[in-house]
Design a protein around this motif. Structure first.
Motif, PDB file in Angstrom:
ATOM      1  N   ASN A 128       0.818  -1.213   0.000  1.00 28.82           N
ATOM      2  CA  ASN A 128       0.000   0.000   0.000  1.00 28.82           C
ATOM      3  C   ASN A 128       0.852   1.263   0.000  1.00 28.82           C
ATOM      4  O   ASN A 128       0.485   2.275  -0.618  1.00 28.82           O
ATOM      5  N   ASP A 129       1.982   1.226   0.704  1.00 33.87           N
ATOM      6  CA  ASP A 129       2.858   2.400   0.759  1.00 33.87           C
ATOM      7  C   ASP A 129       3.380   2.760  -0.617  1.00 33.87           C
ATOM      8  O   ASP A 129       3.458   3.945  -0.978  1.00 33.87           O
ATOM      9  N   TYR A 130       3.736   1.758  -1.397  1.00 31.08           N
ATOM     10  CA  TYR A 130       4.277   2.019  -2.723  1.00 31.08           C
ATOM     11  C   TYR A 130       3.226   2.673  -3.622  1.00 31.08           C
ATOM     12  O   TYR A 130       3.535   3.596  -4.390  1.00 31.08           O
ATOM     13  N   LEU A 131       1.990   2.215  -3.525  1.00 29.87           N
ATOM     14  CA  LEU A 131       0.918   2.790  -4.330  1.00 29.87           C
ATOM     15  C   LEU A 131       0.625   4.230  -3.917  1.00 29.87           C
ATOM     16  O   LEU A 131       0.536   5.127  -4.771  1.00 29.87           O
TER      17      LEU A 131
ATOM     18  N   TYR B  26       9.427   2.817  -8.531  1.00 25.35           N
ATOM     19  CA  TYR B  26      10.555   3.520  -7.922  1.00 25.35           C
ATOM     20  C   TYR B  26      10.512   3.404  -6.409  1.00 25.35           C
ATOM     21  O   TYR B  26      11.530   3.106  -5.764  1.00 25.35           O
ATOM     22  N   PHE B  27       9.334   3.623  -5.812  1.00 24.63           N
ATOM     23  CA  PHE B  27       9.231   3.556  -4.356  1.00 24.63           C
ATOM     24  C   PHE B  27       9.445   2.136  -3.839  1.00 24.63           C
ATOM     25  O   PHE B  27       9.977   1.939  -2.744  1.00 24.63           O
ATOM     26  N   ALA B  28       9.032   1.138  -4.626  1.00 26.61           N
ATOM     27  CA  ALA B  28       9.285  -0.257  -4.237  1.00 26.61           C
ATOM     28  C   ALA B  28      10.780  -0.532  -4.210  1.00 26.61           C
ATOM     29  O   ALA B  28      11.306  -1.161  -3.283  1.00 26.61           O
ATOM     30  N   TYR B  29      11.492  -0.055  -5.226  1.00 26.40           N
ATOM     31  CA  TYR B  29      12.944  -0.258  -5.286  1.00 26.40           C
ATOM     32  C   TYR B  29      13.664   0.568  -4.219  1.00 26.40           C
ATOM     33  O   TYR B  29      14.589   0.071  -3.567  1.00 26.40           O
ATOM     34  N   GLU B  30      13.255   1.818  -4.052  1.00 26.84           N
ATOM     35  CA  GLU B  30      13.909   2.699  -3.077  1.00 26.84           C
ATOM     36  C   GLU B  30      13.772   2.146  -1.667  1.00 26.84           C
ATOM     37  O   GLU B  30      14.738   2.121  -0.887  1.00 26.84           O
ATOM     38  N   ASP B  31      12.578   1.685  -1.334  1.00 26.37           N
ATOM     39  CA  ASP B  31      12.354   1.129   0.000  1.00 26.37           C
ATOM     40  C   ASP B  31      13.192  -0.126   0.209  1.00 26.37           C
ATOM     41  O   ASP B  31      13.766  -0.335   1.292  1.00 26.37           O
TER      42      ASP B  31
END
Length: 232
Positions: free
Chosen positions: A14-17, A208-213
Motif C-alpha cells: 500500500n505504501d508504494y501505491l 521507484y518507491f518499491a525499489y527505493e524502499d
C-alpha cells in the motif's frame, strides 16, 4: 567472489501505491517530461532498461531535492550492465524455445510429414510451463533494475543473487503488485490513449518507491562498497 548481504524485503504494498501517487501528483510536470524522454530513449536498441533505470535515478534526485534534469534520462553510465542483462534475457528466451524447434520437425518426420495429433497438446502444455517459468524468473528478478540503478550493483550475477534473496517470501506480493499497477497503467487506454500519459508514469513511480524502499532496507556499507567496486 563478492559477499551477498541482501535479506528478504518487508514488501509494503500500500505504501508504494500511495507514495507513488502522491509523488506523481506533486511533481506531475517534471515526471511526465522525464517519462516521455524515457519512451524516446527506449526506442534506441538495448536502451529500454537503461531508460527505466535512469528514470528511477531521476525520481530519487527529484524527491531528495537534488539537482535533477529530465535530460538525465540520456545518461549511459549503466549501459554495459543493462546491455549484458538484456543479452542474457534474449539468450535465455532463445534457449527456452529450442525444444520446440527440435521437437516439431522430428514429430512431423515420425508421422510421415503429416501434423502429429499429439503435437497441439504438447505445444499447449509446453507453452503453459514455459510462461509459468518465465513469470517466476521475472518475479525473482524484480529488484535487479533497482539494484543496478539505485544500488550501484553493476555485476549482473550479484544483482541476480541479491534480488533472489530480497524477493524470497514476496513472490505473491510482487505478482499482485505488478498485476494491479499494470491494470491501472492500462486504464489509460479507456481515455482514448491520452490517459496513458497519466497512468503509465504512475506505474513507474510506484516501482521507484518499491525499489527505493528495498534498497533502504538492505542498505549498509557493504552494498555501497559493491557499487563502488563495480564502477571501476
Amino acid at each position: 567472489m563478492m559477499k551477498i548481504s541482501a535479506k528478504p524485503i518487508n514488501f509494503k504494498f500500500n505504501d508504494y501505491l500511495s507514495n507513488g501517487y502522491e509523488f506523481l501528483k506533486n511533481n506531475f510536470g517534471n515526471v511526465l517530461v522525464a517519462f516521455l524522454l524515457c519512451i524516446v530513449m527506449s526506442i534506441i536498441p538495448f536502451c529500454g532498461f537503461l531508460a527505466l533505470g535512469n528514470f528511477y535515478k531521476y525520481c530519487r534526485n527529484l524527491r531528495m531535492g537534488r539537482q535533477a534534469s529530465p535530460g538525465d534520462i540520456f545518461n549511459f553510465d549503466d549501459f554495459s550492465a543493462y546491455f549484458i542483462l538484456q543479452l542474457i534475457i534474449l539468450g535465455g528466451i532463445l534457449l527456452l524455445y529450442i525444444p520446440l524447434f527440435i521437437t516439431m520437425p522430428l514429430a512431423a518426420m515420425a508421422n510421415g510429414g503429416e501434423p502429429s495429433a499429439g503435437m497441439p497438446i504438447f505445444l499447449i502444455i509446453y507453452m503453459i510451463v514455459l510462461y509459468i517459468g518465465i513469470l517466476i524468473i521475472a518475479l525473482k528478478a524484480f529488484y535487479m533494475i533497482g539494484l543496478i540503478s539505485l544500488g550501484g550493483v553493476r555485476d549482473i550475477k550479484t544483482a541476480w543473487q541479491m534480488s533472489l534473496t530480497m524477493s524470497k517470501g514476496n513472490l505473491l506480493s510482487i505478482f499482485l503488485f505488478s498485476l494491479i499497477v499494470g491494470i491501472l497503467g492500462q486504464l489509460g487506454i479507456l481515455a482514448c490513449g491520452i490517459g496513458l500519459f497519466l497512468t503509465l508514469p504512475f506505474v513507474h513511480t510506484t516501482h521507484y518507491f518499491a525499489y527505493e524502499d528495498a534498497i533502504q532496507q538492505i542498505e549498509n556499507d557493504e552494498i555501497k562498497e559493491i557499487g563502488s567496486k563495480n564502477e571501476f
